[in-house]
Write an enzyme that holds these catalytic residues in place. Sequence first.
Site, PDB file in Angstrom:
ATOM      1  N   ALA A 120       0.765  -1.255   0.000  1.00 23.02           N
ATOM      2  CA  ALA A 120       0.000   0.000   0.000  1.00 23.02           C
ATOM      3  C   ALA A 120       0.795   1.304   0.000  1.00 23.02           C
ATOM      4  CB  ALA A 120      -0.956   0.000   1.186  1.00 23.02           C
ATOM      5  N   LYS A 125      -3.392   4.210  -3.648  1.00 22.73           N
ATOM      6  CA  LYS A 125      -4.591   3.370  -3.821  1.00 22.73           C
ATOM      7  C   LYS A 125      -5.391   3.344  -2.514  1.00 22.73           C
ATOM      8  CE  LYS A 125      -2.611   2.003  -7.770  1.00 22.73           C
ATOM      9  NZ  LYS A 125      -1.329   2.691  -7.643  1.00 22.73           N
ATOM     10  N   CYS A 241       2.790  -0.846 -12.631  1.00 23.50           N
ATOM     11  CA  CYS A 241       3.091   0.305 -13.484  1.00 23.50           C
ATOM     12  C   CYS A 241       4.202  -0.099 -14.456  1.00 23.50           C
ATOM     13  CB  CYS A 241       3.464   1.534 -12.660  1.00 23.50           C
ATOM     14  SG  CYS A 241       4.916   1.303 -11.638  1.00 23.50           S
TER      15      CYS A 241
HETATM   16  C1  SAM Z   1       3.842  -0.201  -6.547  1.00 24.78           C
HETATM   17  S1  SAM Z   1       4.257   0.036  -4.908  1.00 24.78           S
HETATM   18  C2  SAM Z   1       2.728   0.391  -4.149  1.00 24.78           C
HETATM   19  C3  SAM Z   1       2.184   1.751  -4.425  1.00 24.78           C
HETATM   20  C4  SAM Z   1       0.918   2.035  -3.666  1.00 24.78           C
HETATM   21  N1  SAM Z   1      -0.063   0.995  -3.895  1.00 24.78           N
HETATM   22  C5  SAM Z   1       0.328   3.364  -4.002  1.00 24.78           C
HETATM   23  O1  SAM Z   1      -0.613   3.429  -4.803  1.00 24.78           O
HETATM   24  O2  SAM Z   1       0.777   4.374  -3.436  1.00 24.78           O
HETATM   25  C6  SAM Z   1       4.557  -1.576  -4.341  1.00 24.78           C
HETATM   26  C7  SAM Z   1       4.799  -1.706  -2.871  1.00 24.78           C
HETATM   27  O3  SAM Z   1       5.096  -3.088  -2.612  1.00 24.78           O
HETATM   28  C8  SAM Z   1       6.050  -3.162  -1.562  1.00 24.78           C
HETATM   29  N2  SAM Z   1       6.757  -4.461  -1.615  1.00 24.78           N
HETATM   30  C9  SAM Z   1       8.014  -4.721  -2.007  1.00 24.78           C
HETATM   31  N3  SAM Z   1       8.300  -6.026  -1.871  1.00 24.78           N
HETATM   32  C10 SAM Z   1       7.200  -6.609  -1.383  1.00 24.78           C
HETATM   33  C11 SAM Z   1       6.864  -7.937  -1.013  1.00 24.78           C
HETATM   34  N4  SAM Z   1       7.735  -8.935  -1.156  1.00 24.78           N
HETATM   35  N5  SAM Z   1       5.641  -8.165  -0.518  1.00 24.78           N
HETATM   36  C12 SAM Z   1       4.751  -7.168  -0.398  1.00 24.78           C
HETATM   37  N6  SAM Z   1       5.000  -5.896  -0.734  1.00 24.78           N
HETATM   38  C13 SAM Z   1       6.205  -5.621  -1.227  1.00 24.78           C
HETATM   39  C14 SAM Z   1       6.948  -1.981  -1.818  1.00 24.78           C
HETATM   40  O4  SAM Z   1       7.603  -1.581  -0.631  1.00 24.78           O
HETATM   41  C15 SAM Z   1       5.983  -0.924  -2.349  1.00 24.78           C
HETATM   42  O5  SAM Z   1       5.562  -0.058  -1.329  1.00 24.78           O
END
Ligand code: SAM
Length: 505
Positions: A120, A125, A241
């Site tokens: 998140a 989101k 993205c």
């Molecule tokens: C695309 S970003 C999320 C952006 C967010 N949903 C927003 O709209 O602001 C993906 C997120 O997944 C987290 N992430 C990285 N590795 C992960 C893992 N193994 N399991 C879950 N989340 C992870 C990252 O730290 C990052 O914050």
Amino acid sequence: MTNINTQPTLPETYKQQIKQMLGEETEAFLQSFYEERTYGLRIHPLKWQLHKTTLEPMMSTFSLQSVPWCNEGYYYDSNTRPGKHPYHAAGLYYIQEPSAMSAVQLLDPQPGEIVLDLAAAPGGKTTHIAGRLQGKGLLIANEIHRERAKILASNVERMGCTNAIVTNSDPDTLAERFPMFFDRIMLDAPCSGEGMFRKDTDAIQEWSPDHVTLCATRQWDIIQAAVKMLKPGGTIAYSTCTFNYAENEHTIERWLDRYPDFTLVKQERIWPHKQRGEGHYVAVLRRASHLEDTAESPISSASVAMTSYATGDTSTRFEKGNKGKQKKAAGRKNNSSSNVDAVYEQFVQWTYEYMPDWQTPLSGKPILFGEELYWLPAPSDFSGEQSNWLEGKLNGLRVPRPGLHLAHVLKQRIEPAHALALSLLDPASASSSIQLSTAADAAAIQKYLNGEALLLDQDIQADSSEVAKGWTLVAIDGLPIGWGKLANDMIKNHYPKGLRAVYLL
Ligand SMILES: C[S@@+](CC[C@H](N)C(=O)[O-])C[C@H]1O[C@@H](n2cnc3c(N)ncnc32)[C@H](O)[C@@H]1O
């Protein structure tokens, strides 16, 4: 759009991948790198609806134009700085890349539902989902990285979310605690970020075919956890993205193959050479209502039902993530349920004087973290026992925000929390308020947001019918932004130190 006349150097293997995907459109896609990136903001629907007439003139300075695929989304002129405006601090909007707004639009969460945002941070989101829930239902926003989870919590607070809990967990741990619990899940997966290349050239340096493979593997792992947490009949939106098939369509094909109880409802892409956005992929999947109808179920037992919750152990709440605060409170008070009830009663007494319209939510429960009083939210049909169960499920997790922060409890004294101010839609929610306007009170607004005291009749001409001694809600163009405390014609500033800054008006 301005032509920026520079194109970052793109890896050859990346260009080949794009060519395989886009064929004749490749040139148009590559040309999009000469265009300026897009800028967007997404408004808080309830704050906007209530104060639209007052806010519209100022908002027009950002030259807003609707984002076609998101009801709450607007493009803004890149020469303006809405992120530095006091409306941002008041949680009127969230700065978000326009194509990223497509994900929650397609997830389509409804007021009253139980929703998870699994990856998140920083909260784009999450705050979009919270706007759609309108304070009804429950939102759990989770982030695996500790520092990013704190940023998530602060954005949830700024946007005034009343029914969101922020957890800092890995997806597997969360899945053990919440099997088949959620009506909808947002999985905005960590990805190779090809859609970020115009915005952030570092993402280009990190890109490689191996990195794409690594991301796809990690996404598959997170999907296993997400699947476990979705209710039968539930909906999940998977988004990235990035453009490549491996992290998008191929991952979804694998998902449908592995879990036949899921069907693909829709998938959409935004391309920068076709639409006004940096690029996004969203797939919406629905799970069959009856797991027994499916050939293969990922969950061995469907025994987790709302009726079979065990009562949580309230004495050892979230101890892992809050040791420091618990320690601070040790010896002075204990967080037994009778103590929590007593502190909550103290808060209710405070509201009689300062927020007379406050009503204890019909569901959820007060909880105490050391000196901090929160309201743990729950869907309206949750019984007291189910709220206890929910609290118990958070036990041992890191929970940067266990719900709406109501107050600091200092030696039998209540100080209202900043989050409480931001959760209010209308200054009339407080018995005393200072109403500042961007048109007439720019200097006073700067002073307040800088942490300075305000003098009545000097800094501000306050309407005496609205201001009274003691806790006073400060609002800008009708948007509550923080607290002050009035004594001897001076408003002592309670705007949080960490947020104090110079804003542009
Ligand atoms: C695309 S970003 C999320 C952006 C967010 N949903 C927003 O709209 O602001 C993906 C997120 O997944 C987290 N992430 C990285 N590795 C992960 C893992 N193994 N399991 C879950 N989340 C992870 C990252 O730290 C990052 O914050």
